[in-house]
Every structure is written in structure tokens, then in C-alpha cells.
Design a protein around this motif. Structure first.
Motif, PDB file in Angstrom:
ATOM      1  N   ASP A  30       0.810  -1.214   0.000  1.00  0.00           N
ATOM      2  CA  ASP A  30       0.000   0.000   0.000  1.00  0.00           C
ATOM      3  C   ASP A  30       0.846   1.268   0.000  1.00  0.00           C
ATOM      4  N   ASN A  31       2.043   1.173   0.582  1.00  0.00           N
ATOM      5  CA  ASN A  31       2.897   2.357   0.723  1.00  0.00           C
ATOM      6  C   ASN A  31       3.858   2.454  -0.454  1.00  0.00           C
ATOM      7  N   LEU A  32       3.897   3.615  -1.062  1.00  0.00           N
ATOM      8  CA  LEU A  32       4.811   3.854  -2.178  1.00  0.00           C
ATOM      9  C   LEU A  32       5.498   5.189  -1.947  1.00  0.00           C
ATOM     10  N   TYR A  33       6.804   5.193  -2.111  1.00  0.00           N
ATOM     11  CA  TYR A  33       7.623   6.373  -1.830  1.00  0.00           C
ATOM     12  C   TYR A  33       8.433   6.744  -3.069  1.00  0.00           C
ATOM     13  N   VAL A  38      20.414  13.713  -6.079  1.00  0.00           N
ATOM     14  CA  VAL A  38      21.176  14.579  -6.959  1.00  0.00           C
ATOM     15  C   VAL A  38      22.635  14.203  -6.781  1.00  0.00           C
ATOM     16  N   MET A  39      23.417  14.260  -7.862  1.00  0.00           N
ATOM     17  CA  MET A  39      24.781  13.739  -7.841  1.00  0.00           C
ATOM     18  C   MET A  39      25.579  14.256  -6.650  1.00  0.00           C
ATOM     19  N   GLY A  40      26.142  13.302  -5.915  1.00  0.00           N
ATOM     20  CA  GLY A  40      27.031  13.633  -4.813  1.00  0.00           C
ATOM     21  C   GLY A  40      26.328  14.075  -3.551  1.00  0.00           C
ATOM     22  N   LYS A  41      24.995  14.053  -3.574  1.00  0.00           N
ATOM     23  CA  LYS A  41      24.275  14.517  -2.391  1.00  0.00           C
ATOM     24  C   LYS A  41      23.438  13.386  -1.801  1.00  0.00           C
ATOM     25  N   GLU A  42      22.712  13.733  -0.744  1.00  0.00           N
ATOM     26  CA  GLU A  42      21.911  12.726  -0.066  1.00  0.00           C
ATOM     27  C   GLU A  42      20.745  12.271  -0.915  1.00  0.00           C
ATOM     28  N   ILE A  43      20.250  11.088  -0.610  1.00  0.00           N
ATOM     29  CA  ILE A  43      18.977  10.655  -1.168  1.00  0.00           C
ATOM     30  C   ILE A  43      17.897  11.382  -0.378  1.00  0.00           C
ATOM     31  N   LYS A  44      17.078  12.138  -1.087  1.00  0.00           N
ATOM     32  CA  LYS A  44      16.077  12.979  -0.418  1.00  0.00           C
ATOM     33  C   LYS A  44      14.671  12.459  -0.690  1.00  0.00           C
ATOM     34  N   PHE A  45      13.868  12.475   0.336  1.00  0.00           N
ATOM     35  CA  PHE A  45      12.470  12.088   0.232  1.00  0.00           C
ATOM     36  C   PHE A  45      11.701  13.098  -0.601  1.00  0.00           C
ATOM     37  N   LEU A  46      10.828  12.592  -1.471  1.00  0.00           N
ATOM     38  CA  LEU A  46       9.956  13.461  -2.251  1.00  0.00           C
ATOM     39  C   LEU A  46       8.513  13.365  -1.755  1.00  0.00           C
ATOM     40  N   LEU A  47       7.953  12.139  -1.828  1.00  0.00           N
ATOM     41  CA  LEU A  47       6.591  11.999  -1.323  1.00  0.00           C
ATOM     42  C   LEU A  47       6.244  10.550  -1.029  1.00  0.00           C
ATOM     43  N   HIS A  48       5.113  10.380  -0.352  1.00  0.00           N
ATOM     44  CA  HIS A  48       4.660   9.084   0.123  1.00  0.00           C
ATOM     45  C   HIS A  48       3.176   8.922  -0.190  1.00  0.00           C
ATOM     46  N   VAL A  50      -0.161   6.383   0.329  1.00  0.00           N
ATOM     47  CA  VAL A  50      -0.800   5.229   0.924  1.00  0.00           C
ATOM     48  C   VAL A  50      -1.978   4.909   0.023  1.00  0.00           C
ATOM     49  N   LYS A  51      -1.871   3.789  -0.631  1.00  0.00           N
ATOM     50  CA  LYS A  51      -2.815   3.447  -1.716  1.00  0.00           C
ATOM     51  C   LYS A  51      -2.795   4.598  -2.716  1.00  0.00           C
ATOM     52  N   GLU A  52      -3.937   5.183  -3.040  1.00  0.00           N
ATOM     53  CA  GLU A  52      -3.930   6.247  -4.045  1.00  0.00           C
ATOM     54  C   GLU A  52      -3.817   7.639  -3.439  1.00  0.00           C
ATOM     55  N   SER A  53      -3.764   7.737  -2.118  1.00  0.00           N
ATOM     56  CA  SER A  53      -3.745   9.041  -1.463  1.00  0.00           C
ATOM     57  C   SER A  53      -2.332   9.499  -1.119  1.00  0.00           C
ATOM     58  N   LYS A  54      -2.081  10.787  -1.268  1.00  0.00           N
ATOM     59  CA  LYS A  54      -0.795  11.349  -0.885  1.00  0.00           C
ATOM     60  C   LYS A  54      -0.776  11.553   0.633  1.00  0.00           C
ATOM     61  N   GLN A  55       0.043  10.763   1.308  1.00  0.00           N
ATOM     62  CA  GLN A  55       0.175  10.862   2.762  1.00  0.00           C
ATOM     63  C   GLN A  55       1.070  12.031   3.149  1.00  0.00           C
ATOM     64  N   ASP A  56       2.129  12.217   2.362  1.00  0.00           N
ATOM     65  CA  ASP A  56       3.106  13.241   2.699  1.00  0.00           C
ATOM     66  C   ASP A  56       3.805  13.662   1.415  1.00  0.00           C
ATOM     67  N   GLU A  57       3.681  14.903   1.027  1.00  0.00           N
ATOM     68  CA  GLU A  57       4.376  15.388  -0.172  1.00  0.00           C
ATOM     69  C   GLU A  57       5.278  16.561   0.169  1.00  0.00           C
ATOM     70  N   SER A  58       5.744  16.577   1.392  1.00  0.00           N
ATOM     71  CA  SER A  58       6.546  17.697   1.881  1.00  0.00           C
ATOM     72  C   SER A  58       7.899  17.817   1.188  1.00  0.00           C
ATOM     73  N   GLY A  59       8.358  16.746   0.554  1.00  0.00           N
ATOM     74  CA  GLY A  59       9.654  16.786  -0.101  1.00  0.00           C
ATOM     75  C   GLY A  59       9.630  17.194  -1.557  1.00  0.00           C
ATOM     76  N   MET A  60       8.455  17.390  -2.111  1.00  0.00           N
ATOM     77  CA  MET A  60       8.376  17.793  -3.520  1.00  0.00           C
ATOM     78  C   MET A  60       8.989  19.186  -3.657  1.00  0.00           C
ATOM     79  N   PRO A  61       9.930  19.344  -4.583  1.00  0.00           N
ATOM     80  CA  PRO A  61      10.690  20.595  -4.633  1.00  0.00           C
ATOM     81  C   PRO A  61       9.887  21.797  -5.102  1.00  0.00           C
ATOM     82  N   ASN A  62       8.973  21.614  -6.018  1.00  0.00           N
ATOM     83  CA  ASN A  62       8.178  22.738  -6.520  1.00  0.00           C
ATOM     84  C   ASN A  62       7.024  22.192  -7.361  1.00  0.00           C
ATOM     85  N   ASN A  63       6.226  23.094  -7.899  1.00  0.00           N
ATOM     86  CA  ASN A  63       5.025  22.642  -8.610  1.00  0.00           C
ATOM     87  C   ASN A  63       5.297  22.161 -10.026  1.00  0.00           C
TER      88      ASN A  63
END
Lengths: 115, 112
Positions: A30-33, A38-48, A50-63
């Protein structure tokens, strides 16, 4: 069981173009992340999802980034229009429960190059 | 905010050498700690984990101990093989709902 798959494995586009990345999670997860490295940097969270709903999209960089998960199965991540700083490796992961137990299964990633 | 710092790479070793990859973290509460590995052309795989202080995670000859007093989770292996060549990522998962926070990754190159 089949693992998490991502398509394409590589994408090279020009600045201003549109690219859509696809992720197929493990069946029944059910969970998809989405994450990005970006080269040489950390792996950064974008969004999560749960099923078809966005649980957390705080990491999306912009629209310019739009993620969908229609029907709670596969997910797409669209970048429109792409910019140079969007280059990197985009990872998708899925899990049955939340990722705290380390049960997250990652795909091989899509390497995006924006010229 | 939460963060993970790992040593810069690449780390270049000869086969059968001893490996240490340093990892320190900053987090509130009591996070779970992980090491992930990415072999060439493959996805991230969980290598080992520890969920509380003084726990030791181990797998495939690798081990790491959760040290709360030094906020560290260093990865070690007594004798590396060429097949261990990969990128290693230290990560934490804070208590409560959140997501994984990763370090920058350390590339390990092992030569015969």
C-alpha cells in the motif's frame, strides 16, 4: 515475488521538456515512496502514497513535479518543464507497513539527465 | 532537523582488507538506524539495521553498533571482497511517523 520496477532506466531530455517516470511497486504494497539523489548529495524524500492518497508530499521541490497513483497500483512522477537541477537518480520504494522497520523495497532507480 | 553524515568516498581497498565506513547522525528522540547498499545497476538493498542503543546489526559479514553516546553507527567488515564494491548509505528513521533520512553515500572499491 517480483521487486519494485522503474521505467525508464535512463532518460536524457532537454531543458523545458517534459518527462514522466513510472514505478510499479510490489503487488499488495500500500505504501509507495519517491526519493531523489542529486549527484554527490543525499537521497532525499519526495513523497509518500498510501494506496492512491498522498500521505506526505513535503519533499516535492516545486510545482513542476506532479505525482499520481491512480487506483493505488503503479505511480508516475511527471516533471514539467524540466530544469537542469532536476538531473539525478529517482528512486521508488514500496512497503506493506511504514518504513520504520526497514521493510522498504527499493527499485533500481531512473537516471534523469536534463541538458 | 534530522541529518546523517558519512565519510566521503571513494574508499579504495585491497581484497581481504578491513573496512570501516563512518556514520554519525543528528536526530531527536530515538531513531532506528540502517545501512543500505546499492550494487552497480541494482536498487537499494537493506544491509543491516539497529533499532535501539547498543544494538548490533549484522549481515553478510558486515556489522554496525548503535552508539547513542557518540550518535554513531559505523559500518565494519573484517575482510572485504571484490563483490562488496558498491555504494553504501547510512540512514535513520525517527521515532513516530516520518521517512528515511539518508547520508550522501560512500562508494567502496575493492581490488583483487
Amino acid at each position: 515475488e517480483a521487486g519494485v520496477t522503474q521505467f525508464p532506466s535512463h532518460s536524457v531530455i532537454e531543458k523545458g521538456q517534459t518527462v514522466t517516470l513510472r514505478c510499479d511497486p510490489i503487488s499488495g504494497h500500500d505504501n509507495l515512496y519517491w526519493y531523489r539523489r542529486v549527484m554527490g548529495k543525499e537521497i532525499k524524500f519526495l513523497l509518500h502514497f498510501v494506496k492512491e492518497s498522498k500521505q506526505d508530499e513535503s519533499g516535492m521541490p516545486n510545482n513542476r513535479f506532479l505525482a499520481e497513483r491512480t487506483g493505488g497500483t503503479y505511480s508516475t512522477l511527471k516533471v514539467q518543464p524540466a530544469e537542469l537541477e532536476d538531473s539525478g537518480v529517482y528512486f521508488c520504494a514500496s512497503s506493506q507497513g511504514l518504513s520504520g522497520t526497514g521493510g522498504m523495497n527499493f527499485g533500481p532507480g531512473t537516471r534523469l539527465t536534463v541538458l | 532537523g534530522d541529518s546523517v553524515t558519512q565519510m566521503e568516498g571513494p574508499v579504495t581497498l585491497s581484497e581481504e582488507a578491513f573496512l570501516t565506513i563512518n556514520c554519525t547522525y543528528t536526530a531527536t528522540g530515538y531513531p532506528s538506524l540502517f545501512w543500505y547498499v546499492q550494487y552497480p545497476g541494482e536498487g537499494l538493498q537493506l544491509l543491516l539495521k539497529a533499532t535501539k542503543a547498543d544494538d548490533k546489526g549484522s549481515n553478510k559479514g558486515f556489522e554496525a553498533t548503535y552508539r547513542k553516546e557518540t550518535t554513531s553507527f559505523h559500518l565494519e567488515k573484517g575482510s572485504v571482497q571484490v563483490s562488496d564494491s558498491a555504494v553504501y548509505f547510512c540512514a535513520l528513521y525517527p521515532s513516530g511517523y516520518s521517512t528515511l533520512t539518508f547520508g550522501k553515500g560512500t562508494m567502496l572499491l575493492v581490488s583483487p
